[in-house]
Design an enzyme around this catalytic site. Structure first.
Site: not given
Ligand code: DTB
Ligand code: SF4
Ligand code: SAM
Length: 409
Positions: A260, A127, A123, A332, A167
């Site tokens: 969400c 972040c 990506c 959540r 999801c």
């Molecule tokens: C959210 O707020 N948390 C979930 C969902 N929405 C898609 C994703 C969490 C990802 C955590 C980091 C990972 O597993 O790489």
């Molecule tokens: Fe890309 Fe940020 Fe989503 Fe990670 S959290 S996949 S760096 S947009």
């Protein structure tokens, strides 16, 4: 009342009388909550009373508690008021949140949602917490977009294990010009909704047209987080702005898809930033259907790798404050839930959390398994929600049914 304890609690000037499991409320209108049209709530009440044990571990209909039948007008929150709530003695705050939770939700139901990473890594965003950003050298390996059939296999498995929402996440900054990839995602959405599951995606920024296409394919919800307060945001992400995020959220809402949106704790933010995040949510034109609370899973190779884990008490305070300020939203428990003990998670459910991600993994980090989560919920007298059980989802399903009948006629 059959010898059961009767008690009275004063909450924001309202008197709530509880007799064992049945409650009566004298005042159904007050100014401390957000609106959901009564029309959305009645189907839910019918659902709760008619449905019985078709989902793994669901409670018998006769024992389901009452929830509010009419929703009062939405209230606006000053940031200072949210801060004052957040700063309350912790157990007073938990009690208040638990009271609000019992008013708007069936406190014995927790939504089980399973995540699938349909396109991992590579990506272009920065972040600072994320294993999937191409800017950092992490354990995550970039992959191509999954094929529809492979995704359906996972969705069926999730459904068979009691998850009612599926999801799909793609590590994209935005859908942008990915025409073929997007068509494939639309096929996934169509098929999964056709299986009778709620379906959610998180694909980065969306245009209004793309949001509309997702809606037509049957998308129930779209996840797009604000992550933290407006003031702290620039310390975490520089490659897209807070307003970009608000714009995508507006595009989703305008297409009629449930929003969400939530955030992460443990990024080095302070309490005012946690308050700021919740306050921003309260200022959206509609409260988010769902508010995910992630606890940072510190990923080696990212700028956040050395962050101290967020304390349980901060997590609890945030969940409880969100429950009071966003009374109709699903709260959540998202990433990092596995970092908390079972008793801590139970206290988060008491304070108003009512959804979890369960299955084999989050996107690149762990979550607990279906079996362990079903066993945990059962130990605390909780059970999984049915698909389309909440008022928002029940209404979405009803309208979709109407559209399909009209199309066939
Ligand atoms: C959210 O707020 N948390 C979930 C969902 N929405 C898609 C994703 C969490 C990802 C955590 C980091 C990972 O597993 O790489
Ligand atoms: Fe890309 Fe940020 Fe989503 Fe990670 S959290 S996949 S760096 S947009
Ligand atoms: N690319 C999409 C986006 O950012 O809009 C997709 C999903 S992204 C992984 C969803 C959310 O997961 C982020 O907004 C963040 O809140 C959370 N998240 C990501 N990495 C995390 C981590 N290491 N620990 C905790 N939460 C995390």
């Amino acid at each position: 009342s059959g010898g059961r304890v009767t008690w009275h609690a004063l909450h924001d000037g309202r008197c709530i009388r509880t007799r064992g499991r049945e409650r009566e409320r004298s005042d159904m209108m007050h100014a401390g909550t957000q609106s959901v049209r009564a029309a959305l709530v009645r189907p839910m009440l019918r659902n709760l009373r008619q449905k019985s044990t078709s989902v793994l571990g669901a409670a018998p209909a006769t024992e389901l508690p009452r929830v509010r039948a009419e929703m009062p007008p939405r209230r606006t929150w000053e940031r200072g008021e949210v801060q004052a709530l957040f700063d309350k003695p912790l157990l007073d705050l938990v009690f208040e949140a638990a009271t609000v939770h019992r008013e708007y939700h069936d406190p014995r139901r927790v939504q089980l949602c399973t995540l699938m990473n349909i396109k991992e890594g590579g990506c272009s965003e920065d972040c600072a917490y994320c294993s999937q950003s191409s800017r950092y050298d992490t354990h995550s390996q970039p992959s191509k977009l999954e094929e529809v059939d492979a995704v359906l296999v996972e969705a069926r498995r999730a459904k068979a294990n009691g998850s009612t929402r599926f999801c799909m996440g793609a590590a994209w900054r935005e859908i942008g010009g990915r025409k073929r990839g997007f068509q494939r995602v639309l096929d996934m959405v169509r098929e999964i909704r056709g299986m009778g599951m709620e379906v959610c995606t998180t694909l980065g920024m969306l245009t209004p047209e793309q949001a509309q296409q997702l809606k037509e394919a049957g998308l129930s919800a779209y996840n797009h987080n604000l992550d933290t307060s407006r003031e702290y945001y620039g310390k975490v992400i520089t490659s897209r702005t807070y307003d970009d995020r608000l714009q995508t959220i507006a595009n989703v809402r305008d297409a009629g898809i449930a929003v969400c949106s939530g955030g992460i704790l443990g990024l080095g933010e302070d309490e005012a930033d946690r308050v700021g995040l919740i306050w921003e949510m309260s200022r959206l034109p509609e409260a988010p259907e769902s508010f995910p609370v992630n606890a940072l899973v510190a990923i080696k190779g990212t700028p956040m790798e050395g962050q101290e884990p967020v304390s349980f008490q901060e997590m609890l305070r945030t969940v409880a404050t969100a429950r009071v300020v966003l009374p109709t939203s699903i709260v959540r428990l998202a990433a990092g839930r596995h970092l908390f003990t079972e008793s801590e998670q139970a206290m988060l459910f008491l304070a108003g959390a009512n959804a979890i991600f369960t299955g084999e993994r989050m996107l690149t980090t762990p979550t607990s398994s279906w079996d362990s989560d079903h066993a945990m919920l059962a130990r605390w007298g909780l059970s999984g929600m049915q698909s389309f059980e909440t008022p928002r989802m029940a209404e979405d399903e009803r309208l979709r049914g109407n559209r399909e009948s009209a199309a066939q006629a």
